[in-house]
Design a protein around this motif. Structure first.
Motif, PDB file in Angstrom:
ATOM      1  N   LEU A 153      40.760  39.175  34.488  1.00 25.46           N
ATOM      2  CA  LEU A 153      42.030  38.380  34.238  1.00 25.46           C
ATOM      3  C   LEU A 153      42.211  37.276  34.941  1.00 25.46           C
ATOM      4  O   LEU A 153      42.590  36.284  34.084  1.00 25.46           O
ATOM      5  CB  LEU A 153      43.342  39.382  34.590  1.00 25.46           C
ATOM      6  CG  LEU A 153      43.613  40.734  33.819  1.00 25.46           C
ATOM      7  CD1 LEU A 153      44.850  41.393  34.352  1.00 25.46           C
ATOM      8  CD2 LEU A 153      43.677  40.174  32.174  1.00 25.46           C
ATOM      9  N   PRO A 154      41.804  37.201  35.850  1.00 27.50           N
ATOM     10  CA  PRO A 154      41.837  35.586  36.687  1.00 27.50           C
ATOM     11  C   PRO A 154      40.808  34.767  35.941  1.00 27.50           C
ATOM     12  O   PRO A 154      41.137  33.384  35.882  1.00 27.50           O
ATOM     13  CB  PRO A 154      41.296  35.663  38.244  1.00 27.50           C
ATOM     14  CG  PRO A 154      41.576  37.201  38.578  1.00 27.50           C
ATOM     15  CD  PRO A 154      41.533  37.895  37.128  1.00 27.50           C
ATOM     16  N   TRP A 155      39.779  35.207  35.496  1.00 31.06           N
ATOM     17  CA  TRP A 155      38.795  34.356  34.910  1.00 31.06           C
ATOM     18  C   TRP A 155      39.382  33.944  33.483  1.00 31.06           C
ATOM     19  O   TRP A 155      39.118  32.819  32.768  1.00 31.06           O
ATOM     20  CB  TRP A 155      37.339  35.040  34.723  1.00 31.06           C
ATOM     21  CG  TRP A 155      36.765  35.389  35.960  1.00 31.06           C
ATOM     22  CD1 TRP A 155      36.916  36.448  36.817  1.00 31.06           C
ATOM     23  CD2 TRP A 155      36.397  34.432  36.863  1.00 31.06           C
ATOM     24  NE1 TRP A 155      36.156  36.402  37.996  1.00 31.06           N
ATOM     25  CE2 TRP A 155      35.846  35.053  38.029  1.00 31.06           C
ATOM     26  CE3 TRP A 155      36.142  32.973  36.724  1.00 31.06           C
ATOM     27  CZ2 TRP A 155      35.342  34.524  39.062  1.00 31.06           C
ATOM     28  CZ3 TRP A 155      35.408  32.530  37.833  1.00 31.06           C
ATOM     29  CH2 TRP A 155      35.169  33.146  39.218  1.00 31.06           C
ATOM     30  N   ILE A 156      40.006  35.036  32.944  1.00 33.18           N
ATOM     31  CA  ILE A 156      40.426  34.522  31.379  1.00 33.18           C
ATOM     32  C   ILE A 156      41.739  33.499  31.582  1.00 33.18           C
ATOM     33  O   ILE A 156      41.894  32.579  30.907  1.00 33.18           O
ATOM     34  CB  ILE A 156      41.262  36.004  30.887  1.00 33.18           C
ATOM     35  CG1 ILE A 156      40.152  36.824  30.228  1.00 33.18           C
ATOM     36  CG2 ILE A 156      42.179  35.623  29.612  1.00 33.18           C
ATOM     37  CD1 ILE A 156      40.677  38.279  30.061  1.00 33.18           C
ATOM     38  N   ILE A 157      42.584  33.698  32.599  1.00 32.57           N
ATOM     39  CA  ILE A 157      43.559  32.666  32.990  1.00 32.57           C
ATOM     40  C   ILE A 157      42.830  31.155  33.063  1.00 32.57           C
ATOM     41  O   ILE A 157      43.423  30.253  32.605  1.00 32.57           O
ATOM     42  CB  ILE A 157      44.379  32.939  34.184  1.00 32.57           C
ATOM     43  CG1 ILE A 157      45.294  33.930  33.952  1.00 32.57           C
ATOM     44  CG2 ILE A 157      45.329  31.626  34.717  1.00 32.57           C
ATOM     45  CD1 ILE A 157      45.980  34.629  35.178  1.00 32.57           C
ATOM     46  N   LEU A 158      41.728  30.977  33.878  1.00 26.98           N
ATOM     47  CA  LEU A 158      41.095  29.903  34.219  1.00 26.98           C
ATOM     48  C   LEU A 158      40.618  29.181  32.681  1.00 26.98           C
ATOM     49  O   LEU A 158      40.505  28.264  32.539  1.00 26.98           O
ATOM     50  CB  LEU A 158      39.950  30.132  35.088  1.00 26.98           C
ATOM     51  CG  LEU A 158      39.169  29.240  35.465  1.00 26.98           C
ATOM     52  CD1 LEU A 158      40.111  28.032  36.136  1.00 26.98           C
ATOM     53  CD2 LEU A 158      38.058  29.351  36.577  1.00 26.98           C
ATOM     54  N   TYR A 159      39.934  30.304  32.001  1.00 23.70           N
ATOM     55  CA  TYR A 159      39.276  29.708  30.688  1.00 23.70           C
ATOM     56  C   TYR A 159      40.429  29.271  29.892  1.00 23.70           C
ATOM     57  O   TYR A 159      40.187  28.443  29.133  1.00 23.70           O
ATOM     58  CB  TYR A 159      38.628  31.091  30.119  1.00 23.70           C
ATOM     59  CG  TYR A 159      38.298  30.637  28.802  1.00 23.70           C
ATOM     60  CD1 TYR A 159      37.142  30.180  28.112  1.00 23.70           C
ATOM     61  CD2 TYR A 159      39.093  31.266  27.608  1.00 23.70           C
ATOM     62  CE1 TYR A 159      36.870  29.641  26.947  1.00 23.70           C
ATOM     63  CE2 TYR A 159      38.799  30.790  26.309  1.00 23.70           C
ATOM     64  CZ  TYR A 159      37.724  30.198  25.971  1.00 23.70           C
ATOM     65  OH  TYR A 159      37.681  29.866  24.791  1.00 23.70           O
ATOM     66  N   ARG A 160      41.604  29.994  29.905  1.00 20.87           N
ATOM     67  CA  ARG A 160      42.761  29.613  28.783  1.00 20.87           C
ATOM     68  C   ARG A 160      43.216  28.459  29.226  1.00 20.87           C
ATOM     69  O   ARG A 160      43.714  27.407  28.701  1.00 20.87           O
ATOM     70  CB  ARG A 160      43.735  30.704  28.858  1.00 20.87           C
ATOM     71  CG  ARG A 160      43.278  31.950  28.100  1.00 20.87           C
ATOM     72  CD  ARG A 160      44.245  33.046  27.951  1.00 20.87           C
ATOM     73  NE  ARG A 160      45.233  32.660  27.167  1.00 20.87           N
ATOM     74  CZ  ARG A 160      46.570  33.278  27.624  1.00 20.87           C
ATOM     75  NH1 ARG A 160      46.795  34.279  28.480  1.00 20.87           N
ATOM     76  NH2 ARG A 160      47.701  32.845  26.785  1.00 20.87           N
ATOM     77  N   LYS A 161      43.194  28.074  30.492  1.00 22.05           N
ATOM     78  CA  LYS A 161      43.788  26.716  31.199  1.00 22.05           C
ATOM     79  C   LYS A 161      42.869  25.504  30.833  1.00 22.05           C
ATOM     80  O   LYS A 161      43.352  24.486  30.496  1.00 22.05           O
ATOM     81  CB  LYS A 161      44.199  27.009  32.807  1.00 22.05           C
ATOM     82  CG  LYS A 161      44.739  25.575  33.307  1.00 22.05           C
ATOM     83  CD  LYS A 161      46.189  25.479  32.759  1.00 22.05           C
ATOM     84  CE  LYS A 161      46.781  23.990  33.217  1.00 22.05           C
ATOM     85  NZ  LYS A 161      47.768  23.559  32.447  1.00 22.05           N
TER      86      LYS A 161
END
Length: 177
Positions: free
Chosen positions: A126-134
């Motif tokens: 999830l932290p990586w997905i947030i970073l990717y989406r940002k």
């Protein structure tokens, strides 16, 4: 809303988490195939109290949920260890009791438990997905991304807790008999 509408709302899955499920499933099943190749040893049927089973499984869920604060590293380890243990347990159960017992005893609680393990392991991405989406969508607010992720995490944690309770009941009262 009605009870069923609330259940549908609780179970609604945002499409941006699907890659995390694929990653956790690949890790789990690859390590399960590795565990299946391990040493065969006879196992015995055990009688473990249902609450002990549930508490043990909830610890896994809690550790994987908190793993997001360590960027998912504990989740990767959990996915590997749980997959390896599942593969080894399946191999030993086949050796000790045969395929009939495996399908009658092992599989019924695994239907509930394995998806929860996969879900819990996926929390680490999830932290990586947030970073990717940002990065991919810079117009998205980081606050909204984090809030959406927390809502998803809370809903899935509640759902997983319920599924683990069902799995513990089945494991204790069906699988162990």
């Amino acid at each position: 809303g009605t009870f069923m509408e609330n259940i549908r709302k609780l179970c609604k899955i945002p499409e941006w988490v699907y890659p995390s499920w694929i990653i956790s499933a690949a890790l789990f099943f690859a390590s399960a195939s590795y565990g299946y190749q391990g040493e065969i040893f006879p196992i015995e049927k055990a009688s473990i109290p249902m609450m002990d089973i549930y508490i043990n499984n909830m610890k896994m869920l809690i550790h994987n949920t908190l793993g997001i604060f360590l960027l998912g590293i504990p989740n990767l380890l959990s996915g590997f260890l749980n997959g390896y243990a599942a593969g080894e347990a399946i191999h030993c159960a086949l050796y000790s009791f045969g395929p009939s017992w495996l399908f009658q005893s092992f599989l019924p609680h695994g239907i509930f438990e394995i998806p929860v393990i996969l879900l819990a392991v996926s929390f680490g991405t999830l932290p990586w997905i947030i970073l990717y989406r940002k990065i991919r969508y810079p117009q998205n607010s980081l606050k909204e991304l984090c809030l959406g992720t927390l809502k998803y995490l809370a809903r899935m944690f509640i759902l997983a807790s319920i599924l683990l309770l069902i799995a513990a009941c089945i494991e204790r009262y069906i699988s162990m008999n």
